[in-house]
Design a protein around this motif. Structure first.
Motif, mmCIF file in Angstrom:
data_model
loop_
_atom_site.group_PDB
_atom_site.id
_atom_site.type_symbol
_atom_site.label_atom_id
_atom_site.label_comp_id
_atom_site.label_asym_id
_atom_site.label_seq_id
_atom_site.Cartn_x
_atom_site.Cartn_y
_atom_site.Cartn_z
ATOM 1 N N HIS A 170 0.981 -1.251 0.043
ATOM 2 C CA HIS A 170 -0.033 -0.052 0.067
ATOM 3 C C HIS A 170 1.018 1.293 0.041
ATOM 4 N N LYS B 221 2.205 1.937 -3.270
ATOM 5 C CA LYS B 221 1.382 2.481 -4.291
ATOM 6 C C LYS B 221 1.212 3.949 -4.159
ATOM 7 N N ASP C 220 1.863 7.502 -6.666
ATOM 8 C CA ASP C 220 0.674 7.968 -7.093
ATOM 9 C C ASP C 220 1.096 9.609 -7.022
#
Length: 132
Positions: free
Chosen positions: A78, A81, A85
């Protein structure tokens, strides 16, 4: 009692056979769920959780849990990611605060508008998943 188990929460079951056969994964199970003080230990404030259920397969390996497991790998995935981003990483910086007793990195996540002066901002520190 105001415990969540007395208001509909159910334990979780992971059946290796069910998952291999149809990808079931973790699922909520149990009826007649009762969470109450355990009177087997006078003078102690212990509770017991009891429920009725049937295991789905004979010879299966099953696991029970209170909540859906969230592994260290899940956390790392997580955070990767988030850092990749662009819209999130603009406000989120991920560092290593320290290493755990198991020599795993303990992440320090700073969420702020980095365009503003950090020295004049108040700080809130939140710690989660504390284990001995």
């Amino acid at each position: 009692s105001s415990d969540l188990y007395n208001h509909g929460l159910q334990p979780l079951l992971f059946s290796e056979k069910e998952t291999k056969e149809n990808g079931a994964g973790w699922k909520r199970v149990g009826t007649r769920i009762n969470y109450a003080p355990n009177t087997d230990f006078p003078g102690k404030k212990f509770y017991k959780l009891a429920w009725k259920m049937e295991f789905p397969h004979e010879g299966d390996t099953c696991r029970m849990a209170h909540c859906y497991p969230y592994t260290f790998t899940d956390l790392q995935d997580h955070l990767t990611k988030v850092s990749l981003d662009k819209s999130k990483s603009k406000y989120c910086k991920i560092d290593v605060l320290c290493l755990t007793k198991a020599s795993r990195p303990c992440p320090l996540i700073t969420i702020t508008n980095f365009d503003e002066c950090l020295a004049s901002k108040k700080c809130v520190f939140v710690s989660g998943r504390v284990h001995p």
